[in-house]
Design a protein around this motif. Structure first.
Motif, PDB file in Angstrom:
ATOM      1  N   VAL A 121       0.878  -1.175   0.000  1.00  0.00           N
ATOM      2  CA  VAL A 121       0.000   0.000   0.000  1.00  0.00           C
ATOM      3  C   VAL A 121       0.910   1.217   0.000  1.00  0.00           C
ATOM      4  CG1 VAL A 121      -1.776   1.285   1.232  1.00  0.00           C
ATOM      5  CG2 VAL A 121      -1.847  -1.226   1.195  1.00  0.00           C
ATOM      6  N   VAL A 122       0.841   2.025  -1.046  1.00  0.00           N
ATOM      7  CA  VAL A 122       1.777   3.131  -1.212  1.00  0.00           C
ATOM      8  C   VAL A 122       1.045   4.455  -1.310  1.00  0.00           C
ATOM      9  CG1 VAL A 122       3.529   1.692  -2.331  1.00  0.00           C
ATOM     10  CG2 VAL A 122       1.826   2.883  -3.734  1.00  0.00           C
ATOM     11  N   ASP A 160      -1.882  13.925  -4.088  1.00  0.00           N
ATOM     12  CA  ASP A 160      -1.390  12.756  -3.360  1.00  0.00           C
ATOM     13  C   ASP A 160      -2.481  11.701  -3.261  1.00  0.00           C
ATOM     14  OD1 ASP A 160       0.991  14.048  -3.037  1.00  0.00           O
ATOM     15  OD2 ASP A 160       0.704  14.545  -0.922  1.00  0.00           O
ATOM     16  N   PHE A 161      -2.092  10.438  -3.474  1.00  0.00           N
ATOM     17  CA  PHE A 161      -3.050   9.334  -3.478  1.00  0.00           C
ATOM     18  C   PHE A 161      -2.477   8.155  -2.697  1.00  0.00           C
ATOM     19  CE2 PHE A 161      -3.720  11.847  -7.267  1.00  0.00           C
ATOM     20  CZ  PHE A 161      -5.099  11.939  -7.385  1.00  0.00           C
ATOM     21  N   VAL A 162      -3.384   7.278  -2.250  1.00  0.00           N
ATOM     22  CA  VAL A 162      -2.972   6.034  -1.601  1.00  0.00           C
ATOM     23  C   VAL A 162      -3.679   4.881  -2.307  1.00  0.00           C
ATOM     24  CG1 VAL A 162      -4.742   6.329   0.199  1.00  0.00           C
ATOM     25  CG2 VAL A 162      -2.819   4.755   0.576  1.00  0.00           C
ATOM     26  N   LYS A 163      -2.913   3.902  -2.783  1.00  0.00           N
ATOM     27  CA  LYS A 163      -3.457   2.752  -3.511  1.00  0.00           C
ATOM     28  C   LYS A 163      -2.586   1.523  -3.228  1.00  0.00           C
ATOM     29  CE  LYS A 163      -6.480   5.416  -5.622  1.00  0.00           C
ATOM     30  NZ  LYS A 163      -7.907   5.399  -5.218  1.00  0.00           N
ATOM     31  N   ARG A 164      -3.063   0.392  -3.724  1.00  0.00           N
ATOM     32  CA  ARG A 164      -2.312  -0.852  -3.585  1.00  0.00           C
ATOM     33  C   ARG A 164      -1.622  -1.194  -4.906  1.00  0.00           C
ATOM     34  NH1 ARG A 164      -2.582  -4.873   0.228  1.00  0.00           N
ATOM     35  NH2 ARG A 164      -4.571  -4.052   1.042  1.00  0.00           N
ATOM     36  N   LYS A 243       7.815   8.694  -8.164  1.00  0.00           N
ATOM     37  CA  LYS A 243       6.765   9.526  -7.584  1.00  0.00           C
ATOM     38  C   LYS A 243       6.191   8.935  -6.290  1.00  0.00           C
ATOM     39  CE  LYS A 243       6.160  12.974 -10.574  1.00  0.00           C
ATOM     40  NZ  LYS A 243       6.131  14.402 -10.182  1.00  0.00           N
ATOM     41  N   VAL A 244       6.683   7.774  -5.904  1.00  0.00           N
ATOM     42  CA  VAL A 244       6.188   7.144  -4.678  1.00  0.00           C
ATOM     43  C   VAL A 244       6.794   7.853  -3.475  1.00  0.00           C
ATOM     44  CG1 VAL A 244       6.143   5.036  -3.308  1.00  0.00           C
ATOM     45  CG2 VAL A 244       5.831   4.918  -5.793  1.00  0.00           C
ATOM     46  N   ILE A 245       5.939   8.301  -2.574  1.00  0.00           N
ATOM     47  CA  ILE A 245       6.380   9.004  -1.364  1.00  0.00           C
ATOM     48  C   ILE A 245       6.837   8.024  -0.306  1.00  0.00           C
ATOM     49  CG2 ILE A 245       5.605  10.512   0.523  1.00  0.00           C
ATOM     50  CD1 ILE A 245       3.628  11.758  -1.528  1.00  0.00           C
ATOM     51  N   GLY A 246       6.154   6.908  -0.190  1.00  0.00           N
ATOM     52  CA  GLY A 246       6.531   5.904   0.793  1.00  0.00           C
ATOM     53  C   GLY A 246       5.483   4.814   0.905  1.00  0.00           C
ATOM     54  N   ARG A 247       5.746   3.877   1.795  1.00  0.00           N
ATOM     55  CA  ARG A 247       4.839   2.744   2.015  1.00  0.00           C
ATOM     56  C   ARG A 247       4.062   2.950   3.301  1.00  0.00           C
ATOM     57  NH1 ARG A 247       8.292  -2.166   2.433  1.00  0.00           N
ATOM     58  NH2 ARG A 247       8.477  -1.535   4.619  1.00  0.00           N
ATOM     59  N   ALA A 248       2.760   2.744   3.236  1.00  0.00           N
ATOM     60  CA  ALA A 248       1.927   2.854   4.435  1.00  0.00           C
ATOM     61  C   ALA A 248       2.116   1.588   5.265  1.00  0.00           C
ATOM     62  CB  ALA A 248       0.467   3.045   4.047  1.00  0.00           C
TER      63      ALA A 248
END
Length: 278
Positions: A121-122, A160-164, A243-248
């Motif tokens: 999940v990023v 900014d978005f959060v997806k799998r 472009k990935v900020i990090g892992r949730a």
């Protein structure tokens, strides 16, 4: 009559030397003594007032202010480079993440030659993939909002978005097989994390993920705008790894939902195009 003698006698009888007056030297001396008495009298103190205490109070307030600023800077730096709170703004990742959750995004997860893996999940910046042109905003307002968002006190930026992660570079992702499941490199994925009642996708697709990019989808497929919705746009819905900020990795708020986001086993049988387990 001798007037000069009369004046002299009158001066003597008054008790003052000739040529002086009651407002003369003696009265000036009395006034001087009075002034001296007033100047040496101790000043009356106002109960509860202490100049030293006032100065100490100002000094303490100054130190408290500096300490507060220092703490704020330290938290912002920690958020910028290590772990950042991220407020979930929508239900696109339900049931894994719910609206209002604050997830802690591990910014070191992909810093040392590591890259996102299937099932992660990023949180990412969708500029150029999900958002072609970021909205214009006042620089000062943007700075303040950015600082609040970095602390998890405000909703994230609109970019900014959060997806799998469903597919990584080189993967072929297809929907759907005969059982209605998503396939990655010919292997069906058992997506038990999906929102109850959702189909893996009602939009058919068959794509190959370019190297250096990701194919991402929400867990609440019927309530998620993700890579499927941007297939016909520049970038084809693919998110650049850069472009990935990090892992949730954790849910930090509310307290009743404190937990870590455990890796899913949905992709354990998926092999990379070269035949290795991905």
């Amino acid at each position: 009559m001798d007037t000069e003698a009369e004046h002299t006698e009158r001066d003597r009888s008054s008790g003052f030397p000739a040529g002086t007056s009651p407002t003369g030297t003696e009265e000036r001396s009395r006034s001087a003594r009075s002034v001296g008495h007033l100047s040496t009298a101790p000043a009356r103190r106002v109960p509860g007032f202490s100049p030293g205490r006032l100065s100490l109070g100002r000094l303490s307030l100054g130190r408290a202010g500096l300490l507060g600023v220092g703490c704020a800077v330290a938290v912002l730096l920690f958020s910028a480079f290590v772990v950042q709170p991220f407020r979930i703004p929508s239900g696109s990742m339900e049931p894994t993440l719910q609206v209002g959750d604050r997830v802690l995004v591990n910014k070191l997860a992909y810093r040392f030659d590591a890259e996102p893996e299937r099932g992660d999940v990023v949180v990412f910046d969708g500029t150029g993939s999900f958002v072609q042109q970021p909205p214009r905003e006042n620089p000062v307002t943007g700075l303040l909002h950015g600082a609040a968002a970095a602390l998890g006190l405000a909703e994230p930026a609109e970019t900014d978005f959060v997806k799998r992660v469903i597919g990584v570079g080189g993967d072929r992702v297809v929907c759907c097989d005969k059982g209605g499941r998503v396939e990655v490199n010919g292997r069906a994925v058992d997506e038990r994390y999906l929102h109850f009642g959702d189909a893996p996708s009602r939009v058919p697709f068959d794509i190959v993920v370019p190297q250096g990019t990701l194919w991402v989808m929400g867990d609440h497929r019927s309530n998620s705008r993700d890579s499927r919705d941007h297939l016909g746009e520049p970038g084809g819905g693919m998110v650049p790894v850069g472009k990935v900020i990090g892992r949730a990795d954790w849910i930090g708020w509310p307290p009743v939902r404190w937990s870590g986001l455990e890796p899913t086993g949905a992709f354990r049988d998926v092999r990379s195009p070269d035949g290795a387990h991905g």
